[in-house]
Design a protein around this motif. Sequence first.
Motif, PDB file in Angstrom:
ATOM      1  N   GLY A 121       0.813  -1.206   0.000  1.00 16.12           N
ATOM      2  CA  GLY A 121       0.000   0.000   0.000  1.00 16.12           C
ATOM      3  C   GLY A 121       0.846   1.254   0.000  1.00 16.12           C
ATOM      4  O   GLY A 121       2.020   1.235  -0.326  1.00 16.12           O
ATOM      5  N   TRP A 122       0.218   2.382   0.352  1.00 16.41           N
ATOM      6  CA  TRP A 122       0.879   3.677   0.392  1.00 16.41           C
ATOM      7  C   TRP A 122       1.613   3.966  -0.918  1.00 16.41           C
ATOM      8  O   TRP A 122       1.079   3.718  -1.992  1.00 16.41           O
ATOM      9  CB  TRP A 122       1.810   3.775   1.606  1.00 16.41           C
ATOM     10  CG  TRP A 122       1.153   3.526   2.931  1.00 16.41           C
ATOM     11  CD1 TRP A 122       1.433   2.518   3.815  1.00 16.41           C
ATOM     12  CD2 TRP A 122       0.094   4.276   3.552  1.00 16.41           C
ATOM     13  NE1 TRP A 122       0.633   2.588   4.932  1.00 16.41           N
ATOM     14  CE2 TRP A 122      -0.199   3.661   4.807  1.00 16.41           C
ATOM     15  CE3 TRP A 122      -0.642   5.412   3.186  1.00 16.41           C
ATOM     16  CZ2 TRP A 122      -1.177   4.148   5.679  1.00 16.41           C
ATOM     17  CZ3 TRP A 122      -1.611   5.881   4.066  1.00 16.41           C
ATOM     18  CH2 TRP A 122      -1.868   5.264   5.280  1.00 16.41           C
ATOM     19  N   GLN A 151      -4.251   2.348   3.489  1.00 19.38           N
ATOM     20  CA  GLN A 151      -3.049   2.118   2.692  1.00 19.38           C
ATOM     21  C   GLN A 151      -3.356   1.706   1.253  1.00 19.38           C
ATOM     22  O   GLN A 151      -2.503   1.782   0.380  1.00 19.38           O
ATOM     23  CB  GLN A 151      -2.162   1.070   3.378  1.00 19.38           C
ATOM     24  CG  GLN A 151      -2.891  -0.189   3.853  1.00 19.38           C
ATOM     25  CD  GLN A 151      -2.898  -1.323   2.856  1.00 19.38           C
ATOM     26  OE1 GLN A 151      -1.973  -1.445   2.051  1.00 19.38           O
ATOM     27  NE2 GLN A 151      -3.927  -2.144   2.882  1.00 19.38           N
ATOM     28  N   ILE A 152      -4.582   1.299   0.973  1.00 16.63           N
ATOM     29  CA  ILE A 152      -4.935   0.846  -0.381  1.00 16.63           C
ATOM     30  C   ILE A 152      -6.126   1.634  -0.936  1.00 16.63           C
ATOM     31  O   ILE A 152      -6.751   1.225  -1.915  1.00 16.63           O
ATOM     32  CB  ILE A 152      -5.226  -0.677  -0.368  1.00 16.63           C
ATOM     33  CG1 ILE A 152      -5.143  -1.284  -1.767  1.00 16.63           C
ATOM     34  CG2 ILE A 152      -6.546  -0.983   0.312  1.00 16.63           C
ATOM     35  CD1 ILE A 152      -3.784  -1.205  -2.408  1.00 16.63           C
ATOM     36  N   GLY A 160      -7.997  -2.379  -3.607  1.00 16.19           N
ATOM     37  CA  GLY A 160      -7.403  -3.693  -3.396  1.00 16.19           C
ATOM     38  C   GLY A 160      -8.034  -4.375  -2.203  1.00 16.19           C
ATOM     39  O   GLY A 160      -8.742  -3.733  -1.406  1.00 16.19           O
ATOM     40  N   MET A 161      -7.792  -5.660  -2.093  1.00 20.65           N
ATOM     41  CA  MET A 161      -8.246  -6.425  -0.921  1.00 20.65           C
ATOM     42  C   MET A 161      -7.037  -6.701  -0.029  1.00 20.65           C
ATOM     43  O   MET A 161      -6.129  -7.432  -0.441  1.00 20.65           O
ATOM     44  CB  MET A 161      -8.873  -7.754  -1.348  1.00 20.65           C
ATOM     45  CG  MET A 161      -9.251  -8.641  -0.155  1.00 20.65           C
ATOM     46  SD  MET A 161      -9.632 -10.347  -0.631  1.00 20.65           S
ATOM     47  CE  MET A 161     -11.287 -10.118  -1.276  1.00 20.65           C
ATOM     48  N   PRO A 162      -6.973  -6.115   1.186  1.00 13.81           N
ATOM     49  CA  PRO A 162      -5.873  -6.436   2.096  1.00 13.81           C
ATOM     50  C   PRO A 162      -5.771  -7.943   2.306  1.00 13.81           C
ATOM     51  O   PRO A 162      -6.762  -8.616   2.554  1.00 13.81           O
ATOM     52  CB  PRO A 162      -6.266  -5.702   3.381  1.00 13.81           C
ATOM     53  CG  PRO A 162      -7.085  -4.537   2.902  1.00 13.81           C
ATOM     54  CD  PRO A 162      -7.870  -5.094   1.742  1.00 13.81           C
ATOM     55  N   ASN A 327       0.419  -7.109   2.299  1.00 16.51           N
ATOM     56  CA  ASN A 327       0.183  -6.939   0.873  1.00 16.51           C
ATOM     57  C   ASN A 327      -1.298  -6.954   0.564  1.00 16.51           C
ATOM     58  O   ASN A 327      -2.124  -7.244   1.431  1.00 16.51           O
ATOM     59  CB  ASN A 327       0.901  -8.013   0.054  1.00 16.51           C
ATOM     60  CG  ASN A 327       1.918  -7.411  -0.909  1.00 16.51           C
ATOM     61  OD1 ASN A 327       1.569  -6.898  -1.960  1.00 16.51           O
ATOM     62  ND2 ASN A 327       3.186  -7.479  -0.554  1.00 16.51           N
ATOM     63  N   ASN A 328      -1.616  -6.659  -0.684  1.00 16.42           N
ATOM     64  CA  ASN A 328      -3.004  -6.587  -1.128  1.00 16.42           C
ATOM     65  C   ASN A 328      -3.194  -7.361  -2.429  1.00 16.42           C
ATOM     66  O   ASN A 328      -2.273  -7.472  -3.244  1.00 16.42           O
ATOM     67  CB  ASN A 328      -3.408  -5.128  -1.366  1.00 16.42           C
ATOM     68  CG  ASN A 328      -3.235  -4.265  -0.140  1.00 16.42           C
ATOM     69  OD1 ASN A 328      -4.074  -4.230   0.736  1.00 16.42           O
ATOM     70  ND2 ASN A 328      -2.112  -3.546  -0.068  1.00 16.42           N
ATOM     71  N   TRP A 329      -4.397  -7.887  -2.611  1.00 20.27           N
ATOM     72  CA  TRP A 329      -4.794  -8.493  -3.880  1.00 20.27           C
ATOM     73  C   TRP A 329      -5.360  -7.380  -4.758  1.00 20.27           C
ATOM     74  O   TRP A 329      -6.309  -6.703  -4.374  1.00 20.27           O
ATOM     75  CB  TRP A 329      -5.859  -9.563  -3.681  1.00 20.27           C
ATOM     76  CG  TRP A 329      -5.487 -10.695  -2.784  1.00 20.27           C
ATOM     77  CD1 TRP A 329      -5.927 -10.917  -1.511  1.00 20.27           C
ATOM     78  CD2 TRP A 329      -4.615 -11.783  -3.091  1.00 20.27           C
ATOM     79  NE1 TRP A 329      -5.386 -12.075  -0.991  1.00 20.27           N
ATOM     80  CE2 TRP A 329      -4.571 -12.635  -1.951  1.00 20.27           C
ATOM     81  CE3 TRP A 329      -3.868 -12.141  -4.217  1.00 20.27           C
ATOM     82  CZ2 TRP A 329      -3.823 -13.802  -1.894  1.00 20.27           C
ATOM     83  CZ3 TRP A 329      -3.104 -13.301  -4.157  1.00 20.27           C
ATOM     84  CH2 TRP A 329      -3.088 -14.116  -3.032  1.00 20.27           C
TER      85      TRP A 329
END
Length: 443
Positions: A121-122, A151-152, A160-162, A327-329
């Motif tokens: 993110g960020w 962050q996303i 995004g999906m965390p 991370n994120n999807w």
Amino acid sequence: MKKMLQFSLLAVLVLSILSACGSNNNNNASPAASPDAPASSKAAESEAPSSAPAEKKDVTIKVFQFKVEIAEALQKMADAYEQETGVHVEIETHGGGEDYSALLKATLAAGEEPEIFNSSGWSGFDPYVDRAVDLSNESWAKDLVEASKAQITRDGKLLGMPMNLEAYGFTYNKDLFAKAGITELPQTLDQLEEACKKLQAAGITPFALTSEWWSMGIHTLNMALANQPDPAAFIDEIKAGTKTFKDDPIMKQWIRLVDIMFANGQEKALTTDYNTQVAEFAAGKYAMIQHGNWIQGMVDEITPNMNLGMMPVPLLDVPQVFTGVPNNWIVNNKSAHPDEAKAFLNWMVTSETGKKFITTDFKFVPALNSIAPNPDAVGKIAGDFATFSQAHPEQVKGWHWDRFPDGITQQWGTAMQEYLGKHSTSDELLGKLDKAVADIVKR
């Protein structure tokens, strides 16, 4: 990350782990069916309509992901999804010793467009904003842990999906500490140094080190970033050039911590990759490792029921741990099948099959309030974190490396490798950290 966000994230992580112990959710009931077997028609009927995507044959969605720890389980999840829906999910994993970010950028530059990829993110997400599908209206979005969203999120849109929640400090082998006569965890750097001497005297190497750039350039350095009175403001000043790492007093203390770690690691640390580092720690060769609950699954495969805990890092004489969203999807709007990709993510977090994979096979602490973690699966590392953070919430710090533009942490990692190899002094190391920021920001 501001304290309120830290505490929100902490509260969910701690309470979800602890409350799950007494809940009657499917993760803690009778054992789930094998992930390789199709879900029963009865189970499918019991799921909410939103968790059952329309069946599509002859469709392949590609997932380009970095989390090596879940690669095998993620493939099994993909197989289960295909058995239920007919949609093939192709998994490509790059992580550990590979530079995932560089490989992702090369893949996209070559015209290959996976339906789903991972991004932090960020600032780390900035290069992919134009590719990200807005997921704000997905059924699961309302259930996200509040502190995981910012962050996303861009312009009020969830892009995004965390993936999950994670925490790290020094994971340690309680049996080896006992063997060395260490009865209390170090509260100061002096005590950490003394504990290392006791371990060495008992014939035990204190630290399992790695030369991986991301471990040193991200997680190690974040210990200093997170200890700033206002990490976000400090980082903005570093990027603006009005402050430097070289002149910061907290960085001086951080250097001492790094020196203790590097002086008490294995001889071939400079050639030890991540997988080897974790495997040798799991085999009982070392007493401590700078990783968090994400290594639990890898350790369990080598030494089940290992007596581990999470030791807070005694930087600035205040022991602390660090938590955040790893991370994120991201659903790629330039791919061939973004709608099918959204359906897969929706199934992942709403179907009983998907939730079982997340909590039990991935050993994740979920980023959604609607999914209770499996306390038996998350293991002793996360359990120790929960105990400590519940008792000392003010000593839980955030993750801040992604507030810097991409490319900086890679250069930091290189500088740390040189310092580990004794090719630079501490002053030269701090100077290189500053130069990495200046070089990237000027671009």
